[in-house]
Motif scaffolding. Structure first.
Motif, short mmCIF file in Angstrom:
data_model
loop_
_atom_site.label_atom_id
_atom_site.label_comp_id
_atom_site.label_asym_id
_atom_site.label_seq_id
_atom_site.Cartn_x
_atom_site.Cartn_y
_atom_site.Cartn_z
N GLU A 1 20.98 36.56 54.75
CA GLU A 1 21.28 37.65 53.82
C GLU A 1 21.62 37.02 52.48
O GLU A 1 22.45 36.12 52.40
CB GLU A 1 22.48 38.45 54.34
CG GLU A 1 23.00 39.49 53.38
CD GLU A 1 24.30 40.12 53.85
OE1 GLU A 1 24.79 41.00 53.14
OE2 GLU A 1 24.82 39.73 54.92
N GLU A 2 20.94 37.46 51.44
CA GLU A 2 21.25 36.99 50.09
C GLU A 2 21.96 38.09 49.33
O GLU A 2 21.54 39.25 49.35
CB GLU A 2 19.97 36.62 49.34
CG GLU A 2 19.41 35.29 49.72
CD GLU A 2 18.25 34.87 48.84
OE1 GLU A 2 17.78 33.76 49.04
OE2 GLU A 2 17.81 35.64 47.98
N TYR A 3 23.04 37.72 48.68
CA TYR A 3 23.84 38.67 47.92
C TYR A 3 23.91 38.19 46.47
O TYR A 3 24.21 37.03 46.21
CB TYR A 3 25.25 38.73 48.52
CG TYR A 3 26.23 39.54 47.70
CD1 TYR A 3 26.26 40.93 47.80
CD2 TYR A 3 27.11 38.92 46.84
CE1 TYR A 3 27.14 41.67 47.04
CE2 TYR A 3 28.01 39.65 46.08
CZ TYR A 3 28.02 41.02 46.19
OH TYR A 3 28.89 41.75 45.44
N ARG A 4 23.59 39.10 45.56
CA ARG A 4 23.68 38.78 44.13
C ARG A 4 24.45 39.88 43.42
O ARG A 4 24.20 41.06 43.65
CB ARG A 4 22.30 38.66 43.51
CG ARG A 4 21.52 37.47 44.01
CD ARG A 4 20.18 37.40 43.38
NE ARG A 4 19.45 36.24 43.88
CZ ARG A 4 18.19 36.00 43.63
NH1 ARG A 4 17.49 36.84 42.91
NH2 ARG A 4 17.61 34.94 44.11
N LEU A 5 25.37 39.49 42.57
CA LEU A 5 26.14 40.43 41.78
C LEU A 5 25.78 40.24 40.31
O LEU A 5 25.89 39.14 39.78
CB LEU A 5 27.65 40.22 42.00
CG LEU A 5 28.57 41.18 41.28
CD1 LEU A 5 28.36 42.61 41.81
CD2 LEU A 5 30.02 40.77 41.47
N TRP A 6 25.35 41.33 39.68
CA TRP A 6 24.89 41.30 38.30
C TRP A 6 25.86 42.05 37.40
O TRP A 6 26.37 43.10 37.77
CB TRP A 6 23.51 41.94 38.17
CG TRP A 6 22.44 41.20 38.90
CD1 TRP A 6 22.05 41.36 40.19
CD2 TRP A 6 21.62 40.17 38.37
NE1 TRP A 6 21.04 40.49 40.50
CE2 TRP A 6 20.74 39.75 39.39
CE3 TRP A 6 21.52 39.55 37.13
CZ2 TRP A 6 19.80 38.75 39.21
CZ3 TRP A 6 20.57 38.56 36.96
CH2 TRP A 6 19.73 38.17 37.98
N ASP A 7 26.07 41.55 36.20
CA ASP A 7 26.86 42.22 35.16
C ASP A 7 25.89 42.93 34.24
O ASP A 7 25.04 42.31 33.62
CB ASP A 7 27.69 41.20 34.39
CG ASP A 7 28.50 41.84 33.28
OD1 ASP A 7 28.63 43.08 33.26
OD2 ASP A 7 29.03 41.09 32.44
#
Length: 74
Positions: free
Chosen positions: A47-53
């Motif tokens: 599972e890849e998790y990315r948090l973007w602003d």
């Protein structure tokens, strides 16, 4: 009061012989992973998790993590 706008993106995938294959849903990755595991016991699920602003208008990556989820296909 200023609140930052963020967007989290989660991707599910399988690593088959060193090649990453991504799927749109967790359930699809699990089903394909179980079938692939029978043919290639080295198959791994992740599972890849990315948090973007999104506050500034130009998306900036805040956090990126990769989790091993192979236990879900075994």
């Amino acid at each position: 009061m200023f609140e930052p706008k963020t967007k989290a993106v989660t991707r599910w995938g399988l690593s088959i012989k060193g090649t990453d294959v991504y799927f749109p849903k967790k359930e699809t990755a699990i089903n394909i992973g179980r079938l692939t595991l029978k043919m290639n016991p080295e198959t791994e699920m992740f599972e890849e998790y990315r948090l973007w602003d999104l506050t500034s208008g130009v998306p900036q990556l805040i956090d990126e993590q990769r989790f091993d989820r192979t236990i879900l296909i075994q």
